[in-house]
Write an enzyme that holds these catalytic residues in place. Structure first.
Site, PDB file in Angstrom:
ATOM      1  N   GLU A  59      28.262  40.837  44.627  1.00 34.32           N
ATOM      2  CA  GLU A  59      26.451  40.448  45.023  1.00 34.32           C
ATOM      3  C   GLU A  59      26.006  40.689  46.276  1.00 34.32           C
ATOM      4  O   GLU A  59      25.176  40.468  46.523  1.00 34.32           O
ATOM      5  CB  GLU A  59      25.550  38.593  44.096  1.00 34.32           C
ATOM      6  N   THR A  81      35.435  36.808  49.718  1.00 36.81           N
ATOM      7  CA  THR A  81      36.831  36.349  49.614  1.00 36.81           C
ATOM      8  C   THR A  81      37.241  36.811  47.876  1.00 36.81           C
ATOM      9  O   THR A  81      36.871  36.047  46.829  1.00 36.81           O
ATOM     10  CB  THR A  81      37.624  34.921  49.558  1.00 36.81           C
ATOM     11  N   ILE A  83      40.406  36.756  45.382  1.00 36.83           N
ATOM     12  CA  ILE A  83      41.658  36.534  45.326  1.00 36.83           C
ATOM     13  C   ILE A  83      42.743  37.035  43.814  1.00 36.83           C
ATOM     14  O   ILE A  83      42.121  36.818  42.831  1.00 36.83           O
ATOM     15  CB  ILE A  83      42.010  35.191  45.746  1.00 36.83           C
ATOM     16  N   HIS A  89      40.659  42.840  36.590  1.00 42.44           N
ATOM     17  CA  HIS A  89      38.865  42.373  37.589  1.00 42.44           C
ATOM     18  C   HIS A  89      38.617  42.896  38.943  1.00 42.44           C
ATOM     19  O   HIS A  89      38.226  42.725  39.874  1.00 42.44           O
ATOM     20  CB  HIS A  89      38.729  41.315  36.953  1.00 42.44           C
TER      21      HIS A  89
HETATM   22  N1  LIG Z   1      37.193  37.083  40.646  1.00 45.43           N
HETATM   23  C1  LIG Z   1      36.233  36.951  42.687  1.00 45.43           C
HETATM   24  C2  LIG Z   1      34.933  37.439  42.063  1.00 45.43           C
HETATM   25  N2  LIG Z   1      33.960  37.551  40.847  1.00 45.43           N
HETATM   26  C3  LIG Z   1      32.420  37.620  40.730  1.00 45.43           C
HETATM   27  C4  LIG Z   1      31.942  38.520  41.138  1.00 45.43           C
HETATM   28  O1  LIG Z   1      31.633  38.713  42.185  1.00 45.43           O
HETATM   29  C5  LIG Z   1      30.507  38.153  40.561  1.00 45.43           C
HETATM   30  O2  LIG Z   1      29.381  37.261  41.019  1.00 45.43           O
HETATM   31  C6  LIG Z   1      30.690  38.128  39.293  1.00 45.43           C
HETATM   32  O3  LIG Z   1      31.102  38.985  38.234  1.00 45.43           O
HETATM   33  C7  LIG Z   1      29.071  38.041  38.482  1.00 45.43           C
HETATM   34  O4  LIG Z   1      28.404  39.076  38.381  1.00 45.43           O
HETATM   35  N3  LIG Z   1      33.659  37.199  42.517  1.00 45.43           N
HETATM   36  C8  LIG Z   1      34.808  36.745  44.267  1.00 45.43           C
HETATM   37  O5  LIG Z   1      33.327  36.511  45.340  1.00 45.43           O
HETATM   38  N4  LIG Z   1      35.769  36.823  44.623  1.00 45.43           N
HETATM   39  C9  LIG Z   1      36.703  36.738  43.261  1.00 45.43           C
HETATM   40  O6  LIG Z   1      38.169  36.352  43.704  1.00 45.43           O
HETATM   41  C1  LIG Z   2      39.261  38.932  41.356  1.00 41.34           C
HETATM   42  C2  LIG Z   2      39.390  38.007  40.127  1.00 41.34           C
HETATM   43  O1  LIG Z   2      38.436  38.399  39.346  1.00 41.34           O
HETATM   44  C3  LIG Z   2      40.165  36.696  39.473  1.00 41.34           C
HETATM   45  O2  LIG Z   2      39.425  35.082  39.792  1.00 41.34           O
HETATM   46  C4  LIG Z   2      39.941  36.659  38.340  1.00 41.34           C
HETATM   47  O3  LIG Z   2      41.208  36.694  37.910  1.00 41.34           O
HETATM   48  P1  LIG Z   2      41.697  36.981  36.612  1.00 41.34           P
HETATM   49  O4  LIG Z   2      41.978  38.295  36.572  1.00 41.34           O
HETATM   50  O5  LIG Z   2      42.639  35.922  36.000  1.00 41.34           O
HETATM   51  O6  LIG Z   2      40.642  37.094  35.218  1.00 41.34           O
END
Ligand SMILES: Nc1c(NC[C@H](O)[C@H](O)[C@H](O)CO)[nH]c(=O)[nH]c1=O
Ligand SMILES: CC(=O)[C@@H](O)COP(=O)(O)O
Length: 155
Positions: A59, A81, A83, A89
């Protein structure tokens, strides 16, 4: 000697927008603290910084672009961040926030700094949010000050 065009690290009358992702907030809150500390130590007043929280890095580009297009800010910072988990994903999220933030610079002409930490594990993220590898939020803020000053030379 050539005429060097430089963006100094003294902030006078400049305004900054900060967009920070809430996902991994235990890290992103430290990145934000580092950025705000850097701003303060380089002469930026509290009322010269606006902070917007968003759900996650995906976002960030929308709100960062809104800030850049508003005309209210001399630079914008993206903090977040990501990770790596156990699926792909991570790759999609990282790619989109990086491409989105980079595009804002060229579309708007407002320096938009990429302060998103992308790591393989939690330890690497902790190291980059105020421990052995510094604070990437601090680095993003000082980059924003330098770029805002340099950008002014071309106006
Ligand atoms: N896995 C992480 C995410 N995932 C969420 C996406 O950024 C987004 O908010 C969601 O897909 C809804 O549109 N976001 C991070 O900032 N860091 C992650 O590790
Ligand atoms: C980087 C990410 O979005 C992470 O939190 C998603 O974890 P996963 O790949 O195990 O679903």
């Amino acid at each position: 000697m050539p005429n060097y065009l430089e963006g100094h690290l003294v902030s006078e009358g400049l305004k900054y927008g900060v967009v920070v992702g809430r996902f991994n907030e235990f890290i992103t809150s430290k990145l934000l603290s580092g950025a705000l500390d850097a701003f303060k130590r380089h002469g930026v007043a509290d009322d010269e910084v606006d902070v917007a929280w968003v759900p996650g890095v995906f976002e960030i580009p929308l709100i960062a672009q809104k800030m850049a297009e508003s005309g209210r800010y001399d630079a914008v910072i993206a903090l977040g961040t990501v990770i790596r988990g156990s699926t792909t994903h991570y790759d999609y999220v990282c790619n989109e926030v990086a491409k989105g933030v980079a595009a804002i610079n060229l579309k708007t002409g407002i320096p938009t700094i990429f302060g998103v930490v992308t790591t393989e594990n939690i330890e690497q993220a902790i190291e980059r949010s105020g421990t052995k590898a510094g604070n990437k939020g601090w680095d993003a803020a000082t980059s924003a000050i330098e770029m805002a000053n340099l950008n002014k030379l071309f106006k």
